[in-house]
Design an enzyme around this catalytic site. Structure first.
Site, PDB file in Angstrom:
ATOM      1  N   LYS A  49       1.272   5.523  35.511  1.00  0.00           N
ATOM      2  CA  LYS A  49       2.153   6.367  36.246  1.00  0.00           C
ATOM      3  C   LYS A  49       1.835   7.431  37.357  1.00  0.00           C
ATOM      4  CE  LYS A  49       5.480   5.298  33.491  1.00  0.00           C
ATOM      5  NZ  LYS A  49       6.684   4.421  33.949  1.00  0.00           N
ATOM      6  N   SER A 263       1.834   0.117  24.326  1.00  0.00           N
ATOM      7  CA  SER A 263       2.606  -0.566  25.136  1.00  0.00           C
ATOM      8  C   SER A 263       1.821  -1.892  25.783  1.00  0.00           C
ATOM      9  CB  SER A 263       3.243   0.501  26.269  1.00  0.00           C
ATOM     10  OG  SER A 263       2.352   1.073  26.920  1.00  0.00           O
TER      11      SER A 263
END
Lengths: 321, 104
Positions: A49, A263
């Site tokens: 991110k 994830s």
């Protein structure tokens, strides 16, 4: 390159490593099928991110939407908030994060350490309450700037301009790209770039399938598809349950030494599925996938130890991706 | 053998509270018709009036999104596992909050 003017300049340029032990074995004489992991945990705050956060802030600065001293408001379940908090700190902005209360405590601690303010939306009671909270915040603070990662084209553009070219440079023989589907920014940006450059490339999404609590809408029309999502970029889309994500996350560390968040395990699960299909079809495959972040922020869930069933219970109702 | 269908909380009012129901059909379209015959009204929640899959409904066959397998024409076989989920992607509450902020 290993020397940078500041931490912000050290974003991206992450290593791509082969997974010789997790890659499927092919029959004698058959073309190779190889798995490659792009280690996005090597970014400044430890997650993929950092790329969109930095990119969205820079774009907002360039267009004059964001001015020194402004307040940034962002709904985030964690990693984007942490990335924005770091960027905001270094570039002189105040950050307010709206996040569900069922995220891991490490994320909250990190955000606070970076000086971000957090407004929690309730985990239980459906999304209505969260929607109400969000609307109220926006109404009270019309001057706050929301970069809105789910709909900001800069999120996908960050990957189009950095992640995609890096992958192609490091793995010109790439046949599959596999990443997680959340805001959809990684897949849209990287996917578009690779589709332009590589004939026949497969863009594969791994979507986390959480516990029931997360899907507790009052009616279907409360559903949400991120504005960035364009299904034509994808070739396939897999739903990966908690148990499979945990199993693969453990294999990553046990077999290849990569300590990743859940994830990434979900993404590996989808990557293995396409890799095994390639073996069956006798096709050559270089499957590159993303390690979104390291496992550090999820240790408190307890899901790295015990049986898979225990891990599944530990993650029930949590947003593990 | 039949096709096992996982029903999300939000649609269980149509299945008498059942989390898993059984159905049959050679395609997803056929399966939905079969389910609607047993659980009246379910079809209307999954499909739009025009007959396409509802934008906020995701259907997975053996964990793969049917929209990439032919959508309503996706072929099914006995023993397949079908999962229906509302589209919330990663983190319903965060997304809902985000969408609300934008709509104002």
């Amino acid at each position: 390159m290993a020397r940078y003017e500041s931490l912000l300049d050290a974003c991206g340029g992450t290593p791509l490593v082969g997974l010789p032990r997790l890659s499927p074995t092919v029959p004698e004489g058959a073309p190779p099928v190889r798995l490659w992991a792009k280690l996005e945990d090597r970014n400044p705050t430890g997650s993929i991110k950092d790329r969109p956060a930095l990119f969205m802030v820079r774009e907002a600065e360039e267009t004059g939407r964001l001015r020194p001293g402004d307040t940034i408001l962002e709904p985030t379940s964690g990693n984007t908030g942490i990335s924005l908090a770091m960027v905001a700190k270094l570039r002189g902005y105040r950050l307010v994060c709206v996040m569900p209360e069922n995220v891991s405590s490490e994320r909250v601690q990190l955000l606070r350490m970076y000086g971000a303010e957090i407004i929690f939306s309730p985990a239980a009671g459906g999304s209505n309450q969260a929607v109400a909270t969000a609307k109220q915040i926006a109404a009270e603070h019309p001057d706050w700037v929301m970069l809105f990662q789910y709909g900001n084209p800069g999120n996908a553009r960050a990957h189009y301009e950095t992640t995609g070219p890096e992958l192609l440079h490091d793995l010109p023989t790439i046949t599959h790209f596999v990443a997680g589907l959340g805001t959809t920014g990684t897949l849209m940006g990287t996917g578009r770039y690779l589709r332009e450059k590589v004939d026949g490339i497969q863009i594969v999404a791994a979507e986390p399938r959480y516990g029931e609590l997360v899907y507790g809408l009052r009616n279907i029309d409360e559903g949400y598809v991120p504005e960035l999502y364009d299904a034509t970029v994808l070739s396939r889309r897999f739903s990966v349950g908690t148990r499979d994500a945990v199993l693969r996350t453990r294999q990553l560390v046990e077999v290849e030494g990569i300590f990743a968040g859940f994830s990434s395990g979900a993404i590996l699960h989808a990557a293995l599925a396409v890799a095994h299909e390639a073996v069956k079809a006798g096709q050559r495959a270089d499957v590159a996938f993303v390690i979104c972040d390291g496992g550090w922020k999820y240790l408190s869930t307890g899901a790295y130890g015990g049986t898979l069933a225990e891990a599944e219970d530990a993650l029930e109702g949590q947003l593990w991706a | 053998m039949a096709i096992e269908v996982r029903v999300p909380t939000i649609l269980r009012s149509y299945t008498g509270g059942s989390k898993v129901v059984e159905g049959s059909g050679a395609t997803l379209s056929g399966l939905i018709d079969d389910l609607d015959a047993k659980h009246s009204g379910l079809k209307g929640r999954l499909l739009t009036p025009e007959g396409g899959l509802h934008r906020f409904v995701n259907v997975y066959v053996n964990d793969e999104d049917v929209r990439f397998l032919g959508a309503l024409d996706a072929p099914l076989s006995d023993g397949d596992s079908v999962t229906i989920l509302p589209a919330v992607a990663g983190g319903a509450l965060g997304f809902a909050a985000a969408a609300a902020l934008l709509r104002k």
